[in-house]
Design an enzyme around this catalytic site. Structure first.
Site, PDB file in Angstrom:
ATOM      1  N   ASP A  76       0.874  -1.115  -0.029  1.00 20.06           N
ATOM      2  CA  ASP A  76       0.055  -0.448   0.082  1.00 20.06           C
ATOM      3  C   ASP A  76       0.614   1.291   0.081  1.00 20.06           C
ATOM      4  O   ASP A  76       2.243   1.536   0.178  1.00 20.06           O
ATOM      5  CB  ASP A  76      -0.661  -0.315   1.109  1.00 20.06           C
ATOM      6  CG  ASP A  76      -0.415  -0.831   2.392  1.00 20.06           C
ATOM      7  OD1 ASP A  76       1.031  -0.721   2.561  1.00 20.06           O
ATOM      8  OD2 ASP A  76      -1.236  -0.818   3.567  1.00 20.06           O
ATOM      9  N   ASN A 145      -7.606  -2.342  14.067  1.00 14.08           N
ATOM     10  CA  ASN A 145      -9.229  -2.534  13.973  1.00 14.08           C
ATOM     11  C   ASN A 145      -9.055  -3.828  12.672  1.00 14.08           C
ATOM     12  O   ASN A 145      -9.905  -4.268  12.341  1.00 14.08           O
ATOM     13  CB  ASN A 145      -9.739  -1.559  13.322  1.00 14.08           C
ATOM     14  CG  ASN A 145      -8.968  -0.724  11.792  1.00 14.08           C
ATOM     15  OD1 ASN A 145      -7.920  -1.317  11.301  1.00 14.08           O
ATOM     16  ND2 ASN A 145      -9.567  -0.157  11.244  1.00 14.08           N
ATOM     17  N   HIS A 147      -7.307  -4.124  10.201  1.00 12.21           N
ATOM     18  CA  HIS A 147      -6.717  -3.637   8.188  1.00 12.21           C
ATOM     19  C   HIS A 147      -5.773  -5.048   8.294  1.00 12.21           C
ATOM     20  O   HIS A 147      -5.388  -5.056   9.263  1.00 12.21           O
ATOM     21  CB  HIS A 147      -6.789  -2.571   8.229  1.00 12.21           C
ATOM     22  CG  HIS A 147      -5.742  -2.443   9.033  1.00 12.21           C
ATOM     23  ND1 HIS A 147      -6.000  -0.074   9.170  1.00 12.21           N
ATOM     24  CD2 HIS A 147      -5.099  -2.213   9.132  1.00 12.21           C
ATOM     25  CE1 HIS A 147      -4.537   0.107   9.089  1.00 12.21           C
ATOM     26  NE2 HIS A 147      -3.480  -0.401   9.641  1.00 12.21           N
ATOM     27  N   GLU A 152      -9.507  -1.767   5.523  1.00 10.14           N
ATOM     28  CA  GLU A 152     -10.614  -1.356   6.807  1.00 10.14           C
ATOM     29  C   GLU A 152     -11.682  -1.972   6.844  1.00 10.14           C
ATOM     30  O   GLU A 152     -11.619  -3.151   5.640  1.00 10.14           O
ATOM     31  CB  GLU A 152     -10.684  -0.213   6.504  1.00 10.14           C
ATOM     32  CG  GLU A 152      -9.525   0.910   6.498  1.00 10.14           C
ATOM     33  CD  GLU A 152      -8.203   1.743   7.155  1.00 10.14           C
ATOM     34  OE1 GLU A 152      -8.385   0.446   8.198  1.00 10.14           O
ATOM     35  OE2 GLU A 152      -7.676   2.714   7.585  1.00 10.14           O
TER      36      GLU A 152
HETATM   37  C1  F6R Z   1       1.825  -1.265   6.210  1.00 12.70           C
HETATM   38  C2  F6R Z   1       0.648  -1.559   6.070  1.00 12.70           C
HETATM   39  C3  F6R Z   1      -0.443  -1.925   7.526  1.00 12.70           C
HETATM   40  C4  F6R Z   1       0.161  -1.956   9.100  1.00 12.70           C
HETATM   41  C5  F6R Z   1      -0.602  -2.380  10.124  1.00 12.70           C
HETATM   42  C6  F6R Z   1      -0.141  -2.624  11.520  1.00 12.70           C
HETATM   43  O1  F6R Z   1       2.203  -1.551   4.836  1.00 12.70           O
HETATM   44  O2  F6R Z   1      -0.085  -2.614   5.654  1.00 12.70           O
HETATM   45  O3  F6R Z   1      -1.594  -2.608   7.704  1.00 12.70           O
HETATM   46  O4  F6R Z   1       0.307  -3.403   8.477  1.00 12.70           O
HETATM   47  O5  F6R Z   1      -1.721  -0.938   9.771  1.00 12.70           O
HETATM   48  O6  F6R Z   1       0.278  -0.940  11.253  1.00 12.70           O
HETATM   49  P1  F6R Z   1       2.400  -1.407  12.688  1.00 12.70           P
HETATM   50  O7  F6R Z   1       3.112  -2.886  11.707  1.00 12.70           O
HETATM   51  O8  F6R Z   1       2.955  -0.224  12.382  1.00 12.70           O
HETATM   52  O9  F6R Z   1       1.611  -1.425  13.392  1.00 12.70           O
END
Ligand code: F6R
Length: 251
Positions: A76, A145, A147, A152
């Site tokens: 992403d 959440n 995701h 989301e």
């Molecule tokens: C980032 C991504 C997100 C993160 C998720 C967890 O490329 O795809 O889904 O993996 O938000 O983020 P952290 O690792 O910062 O807790």
């Protein structure tokens, strides 16, 4: 490392984040040798993969040699940030991994953030994944959440790469990477859940107490298809690695 019983997909409690990172780096090492370096990796950003990327850089310097045939596809990217913005995912990847190993720049791929025909650009990007032979090994983190990527809650499990609006809770969680919370973009582009499920292996990292609640609801709850992490139940080769803080509410 211990497999946690009665979870809907393989879930392992690791003693330290370093042990999970070493294990994933071992897998990549084995695949690199099996495929003679022609490996297609799906990569994530955020806090979860930082230690793994450091471990990959260490191994590269020690004995990996040539990674110039490895292809990467990031999950992403934010929309609306200028090139080189310190919080963009391209900048993150350059800092933690790409500037430190010898990937061919033409082998590094991010989903499109701007295009006249955005849907066509996303479809073309998916075609690039397919023509690379598909993703062999996909790394994921988990949002508070639930995701995955920037899919989301309530994203369909057959969704493809597309433009998305970020949940307010995601913008708040990611504000730490920006000067102020207002600066966090409201939109992003993400591989879809359907796209992610096509990767041959999914490996997921979730560390720390902020992940405890969502992990308890997915690992101990019903198969709620509004929570993207539950899509992992539909994948034949997935593994989730969590530390004690993230496992605290599993009971
Ligand atoms: C980032 C991504 C997100 C993160 C998720 C967890 O490329 O795809 O889904 O993996 O938000 O983020 P952290 O690792 O910062 O807790």
């Amino acid at each position: 490392m211990q497999r946690i019983p009665d979870t809907p997909f393989p879930t392992f409690l690791v003693e330290t984040q370093e042990s999970a990172n070493a294990l994933l780096a071992d897998e990549i090492t084995a695949l690199l040798s099996e495929r003679s370096g022609r490996l297609v990796l799906g990569l994530a950003t955020g806090s979860s993969p930082v230690g793994l990327y450091a471990e990959l850089v260490r191994r590269f310097k020690e004995d990996w040699g040539d990674l110039s045939f490895v292809k990467t596809f990031n999950l992403d990217e934010y929309r609306g940030l200028p090139t080189g913005h310190p919080a963009s995912y391209q900048t993150f990847m350059t800092k933690h991994l790409f500037s430190k190993i010898n990937l061919g720049t033409e082998h590094v791929h991010f989903p499109p953030t701007e295009a006249n025909d955005f849907d066509a650009a996303c479809a073309a990007w998916e075609e690039t994944i397919r023509s690379a032979g598909g993703i062999d090994w996909q790394l994921l983190g988990v949002g508070r959440n639930g995701h995955i990527g920037f899919n989301e809650p309530a994203s369909p499990f057959d969704s493809r790469t597309r433009r998305v609006e970020l949940a307010e809770s995601t913008r708040a969680a990611n504000a730490r990477f920006f000067d102020s919370a207002d600066e966090v973009p409201t939109e992003a582009v993400t591989m879809g859940i359907g796209t992610i499920l096509e990767a041959k292996r999914l490996r997921v990292l979730a560390f720390g107490e902020t992940k405890a609640e969502i992990l308890a609801s997915v690992l101990r709850g019903e198969d709620d298809s509004s929570i993207p992490l539950n899509a992992l139940r539909r994948h034949p080769d997935t593994a989730l690695y969590i530390d004690a803080a993230a496992a605290a509410r599993l009971g």
